[in-house]
Design a protein around this motif. Sequence first.
Motif, PDB file in Angstrom:
ATOM      1  N   SER A   1       0.834  -1.192   0.000  1.00  0.00           N
ATOM      2  CA  SER A   1       0.000   0.000   0.000  1.00  0.00           C
ATOM      3  C   SER A   1       0.876   1.252   0.000  1.00  0.00           C
TER       4      SER A   1
ATOM      5  N   ASP B   1       1.964   3.453  -3.554  1.00  0.00           N
ATOM      6  CA  ASP B   1       0.723   3.079  -4.219  1.00  0.00           C
ATOM      7  C   ASP B   1       0.930   1.861  -5.128  1.00  0.00           C
ATOM      8  N   PRO B   2       0.156   0.798  -4.888  1.00  0.00           N
ATOM      9  CA  PRO B   2       0.377  -0.431  -5.647  1.00  0.00           C
ATOM     10  C   PRO B   2       0.071  -0.290  -7.139  1.00  0.00           C
ATOM     11  N   MET B   3      -0.592   0.795  -7.521  1.00  0.00           N
ATOM     12  CA  MET B   3      -0.929   0.978  -8.939  1.00  0.00           C
ATOM     13  C   MET B   3       0.122   1.808  -9.687  1.00  0.00           C
ATOM     14  N   VAL B   4       1.076   2.362  -8.966  1.00  0.00           N
ATOM     15  CA  VAL B   4       2.064   3.233  -9.619  1.00  0.00           C
ATOM     16  C   VAL B   4       3.382   2.488  -9.829  1.00  0.00           C
ATOM     17  N   PRO B   5       3.805   2.354 -11.094  1.00  0.00           N
ATOM     18  CA  PRO B   5       5.051   1.637 -11.366  1.00  0.00           C
ATOM     19  C   PRO B   5       6.278   2.406 -10.872  1.00  0.00           C
ATOM     20  N   GLN B   6       7.338   1.684 -10.593  1.00  0.00           N
ATOM     21  CA  GLN B   6       8.621   2.284 -10.254  1.00  0.00           C
ATOM     22  C   GLN B   6       9.511   2.216 -11.491  1.00  0.00           C
ATOM     23  N   PRO B   7      10.353   3.232 -11.685  1.00  0.00           N
ATOM     24  CA  PRO B   7      11.237   3.196 -12.861  1.00  0.00           C
ATOM     25  C   PRO B   7      12.364   2.166 -12.709  1.00  0.00           C
TER      26      PRO B   7
ATOM     27  N   TYR C   1       5.681  -2.128 -17.622  1.00  0.00           N
ATOM     28  CA  TYR C   1       5.012  -1.054 -18.352  1.00  0.00           C
ATOM     29  C   TYR C   1       5.942  -0.490 -19.418  1.00  0.00           C
TER      30      TYR C   1
ATOM     31  N   GLY D   1       8.603   0.950 -16.617  1.00  0.00           N
ATOM     32  CA  GLY D   1       7.958   0.930 -15.306  1.00  0.00           C
ATOM     33  C   GLY D   1       7.772  -0.507 -14.847  1.00  0.00           C
TER      34      GLY D   1
ATOM     35  N   TRP E   1      -1.941   7.885 -12.976  1.00  0.00           N
ATOM     36  CA  TRP E   1      -0.653   8.583 -12.894  1.00  0.00           C
ATOM     37  C   TRP E   1      -0.279   9.140 -14.259  1.00  0.00           C
TER      38      TRP E   1
ATOM     39  N   ILE F   1       7.738   8.994 -13.309  1.00  0.00           N
ATOM     40  CA  ILE F   1       6.342   8.598 -13.116  1.00  0.00           C
ATOM     41  C   ILE F   1       5.764   9.393 -11.946  1.00  0.00           C
TER      42      ILE F   1
ATOM     43  N   VAL G   1      -4.299  -1.850  -0.715  1.00  0.00           N
ATOM     44  CA  VAL G   1      -5.282  -0.800  -0.467  1.00  0.00           C
ATOM     45  C   VAL G   1      -5.317   0.187  -1.628  1.00  0.00           C
TER      46      VAL G   1
ATOM     47  N   ASN H   1      -5.715   3.596  -2.357  1.00  0.00           N
ATOM     48  CA  ASN H   1      -5.666   4.797  -1.526  1.00  0.00           C
ATOM     49  C   ASN H   1      -6.660   5.866  -1.918  1.00  0.00           C
TER      50      ASN H   1
END
Lengths: 279, 381
Positions: free
Chosen positions: A4, A7-13, A51, A96, B92, B103, B139, B141
């Motif tokens: 969490s 944010d689990p929906m945001v990729p990391q570079p 991604y 991503g 995003w 990002i 979660v 958010n």
Amino acid sequence: MNFSEPDPMVPQPYKVRQIWQETHDTFSLDLEPKGPSLHSEFAPGQFNMLYAFGVGEVPISISACSKNGDGWIHTIRDVGTVTHALHQLREGDTIGLRGPFGSAWPIDESKGSDVVIMAGGIGLAPLRPALYALMESRKNFGDIALLYGARKPEDLLYTDEFESWRGKYGVQVRVTVDNADRTWSGNVGVVTTMIPRVNFDPLQTVAMICGPEIMMRYAVLELRQNGVSEENIYVTMERNMKCAVGFCGHCQFGPAFICKDGPVFRYDRVKPLFSLREV
Amino acid sequence: MNAPVLIDTIGLGQLIKLLQKKGYQVMGPTVRDEAIVYDTLDSINDLPQGWTDEQEAGHYRIKKRDDNAYFGYVVGPHSWKKYLHPPRRRLWRAEQKDGEVDIIPESAESTRFAFLGVRSCELHAITIQDEVFIKGPHVDNDYRLRRENALIIAVNCTQSAPTCFCVSMNTGPKAESGYDLVLTEILENNIHHFLVQAGSEKGLELLGELDPRPAKESDISKAEKGIEQAAQQMSRSMKTDGIKELLFENLEHPRWDEVAERCLSCANCTMVCPTCFCSTVEDVTDITGDHAERWQRWDSCFTMDFSYLHGGSVRSSTKSRYRQWMTHKLASWIDQFGSSGCVGCGRCVTWCPVGIDITEEVRAIENAGSKTSTPSQGGKE
Ligand SMILES: Cc1cc2nc3c(=O)[nH]c(=O)nc-3n(C[C@H](O)[C@H](O)[C@H](O)COP(=O)(O)OP(=O)(O)OC[C@H]3O[C@@H](n4cnc5c(N)ncnc54)[C@H](O)[C@@H]3O)c2cc1C
Ligand code: SF4
Ligand code: SF4
């Protein structure tokens, strides 16, 4: 595991450390985290969401840890829009990554047992880290067999590693293809036909299977007929997947979400749905 | 939590003003495009006073009431999920410069919603979506923030539609929990009163600022009678005992073929359902190709793309898609989230263009018994 934060929906570079061809249509990507590494631990069988900038995101299994432990290797078949965009990447490019997600192969649970690994095509990619883990503590396991099938000889993955798997670790590696020309001197036929040709004690064997659904169905059938119990057979399922964290609903397989309850399932838990169509 | 109190129409108007003053965006029922929908309320005048809805399978119409009730309708095509889990939102953005990619997460939503007119079944639907988005290992958010910021004012149903079956689903018609305030409308000789009760500290605080008067026993019993009437009017029902086993044992039942012949796979049922949560994502780039965005939008298991895997869709037939939807709602949901995914609001029944009725589909499978095909459809392929 709880992702969490972030944010689990945001990729990391992640940076492409290396990209190389495995077969005519399959390649591997070695990805290294940019900036401080968040976590490079993973369990064999888990996958990442990769991604490609502006194109899309797809689930891809981890096929190995990077050499220095900082990052992951993914082996990808170029089949469509996103996998093709990933194929176009060059060293130094950024992509991503979210993950790792999902369930794992039962490595600890297999201690003291024989292990039969059955893979079809690209299905060997998520099983390779399982093989590595077994080989790393080789003495904890009994006989190990890898039965690997592909459509044609040129589709076979990781062939340069087979000798070391056989020689150094005593893995019974058996390879077969559906079709081949005369230059092929190996087996031709479906992967299940090789079951009688390897040593394992059916009453003390854990089987791990990854491949097309139809191949897995036959593999389970054959293993069952040989006396391997349902609780000792593990299969993987594949479904469309958008989020990998249980929000998007796409990867449902009956009561299971492939992304969090799978992709690796103990066979007896998915058995009722396994032979149904369009689930 | 506290003793019920009474407010009148002026009090209701003040409540809306008070919420606005406290920085809430007040959302509630209003008449638009010949339906009662949820939208921003400026004042009490926006409420659908004097309107009701007429509902049946595949049928919805609003009409004038004989009285001037504010909450004399049941439920419309909208549900509160459009505010908590919006139909479309950006996840995003990403910028690409000299091979570097940045990002940028979306900054969390800060709108504070006050929902006015939440029905009991809808309270349950919200709790069910909480399970999906905030109670699991991961979660969402954005959802969590919207949810935590939201103030909920429930309104008990004093009438039900022929499409309702909340009594079967144990989700109504009386709001039992999950609200900050709950109102019951009492209308006598066209004089309005609302019995109000707080369900939280926040609700209690609000009440304190409204200057209500204590409710008498007779007010309470009038309110109860109204709610009872809603329950008694309910003609639809669904047997939920053993429903999970019933559906799982009948995945090859011929009824799925029959319903598939009528179903248009239009996805209406999933869009109007207050618990359906599925979504997909869209990746977009601008003309330079250096700026990319990822958007999430509602999706439906009735689309072909939903189950697409390289080479084709897993659920290519309408039969398999209807089966997925209904078995998910009523059976696998129980395994996944510990409750049914259906709250008996009847929206899917009303808004299905061909009037497919989920309660009737369950009954058909139940009556035919497992495994045997219905004789009338004997020769069907
Ligand atoms: C848990 C898991 C692990 C996987 N591991 C690997 C791996 O290690 N190596 C590998 O080559 N492939 C793997 N796949 C399959 C891979 O995700 C698909 O080949 C890929 O999504 C195809 O995308 P595309 O855009 O190139 O193809 P298209 O045919 O253009 O597909 C369009 C879109 O449909 C969806 N989609 C299509 N096929 C699949 C699929 N099989 N699974 C999920 N979504 C799909 C994707 O969102 C995709 O972007 C895995 C799939 C899953 C579910
Ligand atoms: S399935 Fe139908 S009746 Fe049940 S909650 Fe959804 S829309 Fe309402
Ligand atoms: S059941 Fe009705 S509303 Fe749902 S997809 Fe089929 S036709 Fe559309």
